[in-house]
Scaffold this motif. Structure first.
Motif, short mmCIF file in Angstrom:
data_model
loop_
_atom_site.label_atom_id
_atom_site.label_comp_id
_atom_site.label_asym_id
_atom_site.label_seq_id
_atom_site.Cartn_x
_atom_site.Cartn_y
_atom_site.Cartn_z
N GLU A 9 14.71 20.77 0.30
CA GLU A 9 15.63 19.67 0.01
C GLU A 9 16.39 19.27 1.26
O GLU A 9 16.61 18.07 1.52
N ARG A 10 16.80 20.25 2.07
CA ARG A 10 17.52 19.94 3.30
C ARG A 10 16.64 19.16 4.27
O ARG A 10 17.11 18.25 4.96
N ALA A 11 15.36 19.51 4.34
CA ALA A 11 14.44 18.79 5.23
C ALA A 11 14.33 17.33 4.82
O ALA A 11 14.35 16.42 5.67
N LEU A 12 14.23 17.09 3.52
CA LEU A 12 14.15 15.72 3.02
C LEU A 12 15.46 14.97 3.28
O LEU A 12 15.46 13.81 3.71
N ALA A 13 16.58 15.65 3.02
CA ALA A 13 17.88 15.01 3.18
C ALA A 13 18.15 14.66 4.65
O ALA A 13 18.70 13.59 4.96
N GLU A 14 17.78 15.54 5.56
CA GLU A 14 18.03 15.28 6.98
C GLU A 14 17.25 14.06 7.45
O GLU A 14 17.75 13.23 8.22
N TYR A 15 16.01 13.93 6.98
CA TYR A 15 15.22 12.75 7.33
C TYR A 15 15.89 11.48 6.79
O TYR A 15 16.03 10.48 7.49
N LEU A 16 16.30 11.53 5.52
CA LEU A 16 16.91 10.36 4.90
C LEU A 16 18.25 10.03 5.54
O LEU A 16 18.61 8.85 5.67
N ARG A 17 19.01 11.04 5.94
CA ARG A 17 20.29 10.77 6.60
C ARG A 17 20.07 9.98 7.89
O ARG A 17 20.86 9.08 8.21
N GLU A 18 19.03 10.31 8.61
CA GLU A 18 18.73 9.56 9.84
C GLU A 18 18.35 8.12 9.53
O GLU A 18 18.76 7.19 10.22
N ARG A 19 17.56 7.96 8.47
CA ARG A 19 17.10 6.61 8.12
C ARG A 19 18.25 5.75 7.55
O ARG A 19 18.23 4.53 7.70
N PHE A 20 19.22 6.40 6.90
CA PHE A 20 20.32 5.66 6.29
C PHE A 20 21.58 5.68 7.15
O PHE A 20 22.65 5.28 6.67
N ALA A 21 21.48 6.15 8.36
CA ALA A 21 22.65 6.23 9.24
C ALA A 21 23.27 4.84 9.41
O ALA A 21 22.56 3.85 9.63
N GLY A 22 24.57 4.78 9.32
CA GLY A 22 25.27 3.51 9.48
C GLY A 22 25.45 2.74 8.20
O GLY A 22 26.20 1.76 8.17
N ARG A 23 24.78 3.13 7.13
CA ARG A 23 24.95 2.44 5.86
C ARG A 23 26.16 3.00 5.11
O ARG A 23 26.51 4.17 5.26
N PRO A 24 26.79 2.18 4.28
CA PRO A 24 27.87 2.72 3.44
C PRO A 24 27.33 3.83 2.53
O PRO A 24 26.29 3.67 1.90
N ASP A 25 28.00 4.95 2.51
CA ASP A 25 27.58 6.10 1.70
C ASP A 25 26.16 6.54 2.04
O ASP A 25 25.44 7.06 1.18
N GLY A 26 25.77 6.38 3.30
CA GLY A 26 24.41 6.74 3.69
C GLY A 26 24.10 8.21 3.47
O GLY A 26 23.01 8.56 2.99
N THR A 27 25.05 9.07 3.82
CA THR A 27 24.83 10.51 3.65
C THR A 27 24.72 10.87 2.17
O THR A 27 23.85 11.64 1.76
#
Length: 268
Positions: A132-150
């Motif tokens: 789950e952490r591996a998936l979340a870290e990838y998505l955090r990078e892709r959503f960086a800068g978005r509101p509530d991206g993390t």
């Protein structure tokens, strides 16, 4: 050629031999009653050889997860901006399914053993958390800068793991019968529908009538933390087959989480 002149059967690699010996003893004696010394004696190797491949007895029960986690991490790292993020993490989860489906009988054996041994269940949860952490870290990078991206990344990663594991465990409970891939695709389809980017329709050619626009199926919307229970956020349910996701603070009382869950299902 006579049978006496046939080439001898090649021995399995030492790592595979240790896993086979361990599971044979686990089935015969039980997990807790089997020691590392028992395993290496049956496999015909020394203790040093065992620990060269497995840091602990628990690791021999999950011999393929490190490789699978590395494959998942590499798969996500190889993506580019053209890849739709939610579809990419769903495809990454399918790598885990492929690992289980490669050897159904072993996967079912491990599932049964893990259900019986609390320590193995705890170990398995730690492995699931790493996926789950591996998936979340990838998505955090892709959503960086978005509101509530993390938050968005963490919720989607949790939903992918939950959907994948729900279908996977159903398949394991059926003793590995049926098409696990179809079941997982169906489960991940809910995640894709809820969070994925819908493709934009291409304009119709001039000589073709424009397609009649159909309303999209209602999306499940995130409810802001209510004034009554600020510890818990939930997704409002609009259809009986919607997937329910609760996001809670770590210190939220369990009774309140259950209360919110029942309220979302209309059972309050």
């Amino acid at each position: 050629m006579s049978s006496s002149s046939a080439a001898p059967t090649a021995k399995p690699p030492m790592r595979d031999a240790l896993v086979a010996a361990a599971f044979q003893l686990f089935l015969e004696r039980g997990y807790e009653q089997t020691t590392v010394d028992d395993i290496v004696a049956l496999a015909g190797v020394g203790r040093r050889s065992f620990f060269r491949y497995f840091p602990s007895k628990e690791d021999v029960v999950f011999p393929d997860h490190e490789r699978c986690l590395a494959d998942m991490t590499a798969f996500l790292a190889a993506s580019d901006e053209k890849d739709e993020p939610v579809r990419r993490v769903c495809d990454a989860a399918r790598l885990v399914l492929r690992m289980y489906a490669e050897n159904p009988s072993f996967s079912v054996q491990r599932y049964r053993l893990t259900k019986k041994v609390p320590g193995l269940r705890a170990y398995e949860l730690s492995v699931v958390w790493r996926y789950e952490r591996a998936l979340a870290e990838y998505l955090r990078e892709r959503f960086a800068g978005r509101p509530d991206g993390t938050l968005h990344a963490d919720v989607i990663a949790a939903a992918v793991v939950a959907a994948h594991n729900n279908a996977l465990r159903s398949w394991l409970r059926s003793d590995g019968k049926g098409d696990a891939g179809t079941a997982v695709d169906h489960a991940l389809g809910y995640v894709q529908a809820a969070f994925g980017r819908r493709p934009h329709p291409h304009p119709a050619p001039a000589d073709e009538p424009a397609a009649v626009a159909r309303p999209e199926a209602p999306r499940t919307e995130v409810a802001h933390p209510g004034a009554a229970h600020p510890e818990v956020m939930h997704f409002d349910i609009e259809h009986p087959d919607d997937v329910v996701v609760l996001v809670t603070r770590r210190d939220a009382p369990l009774w309140r989480v259950v209360q919110e869950f029942e309220s979302a299902l209309g059972r309050a």
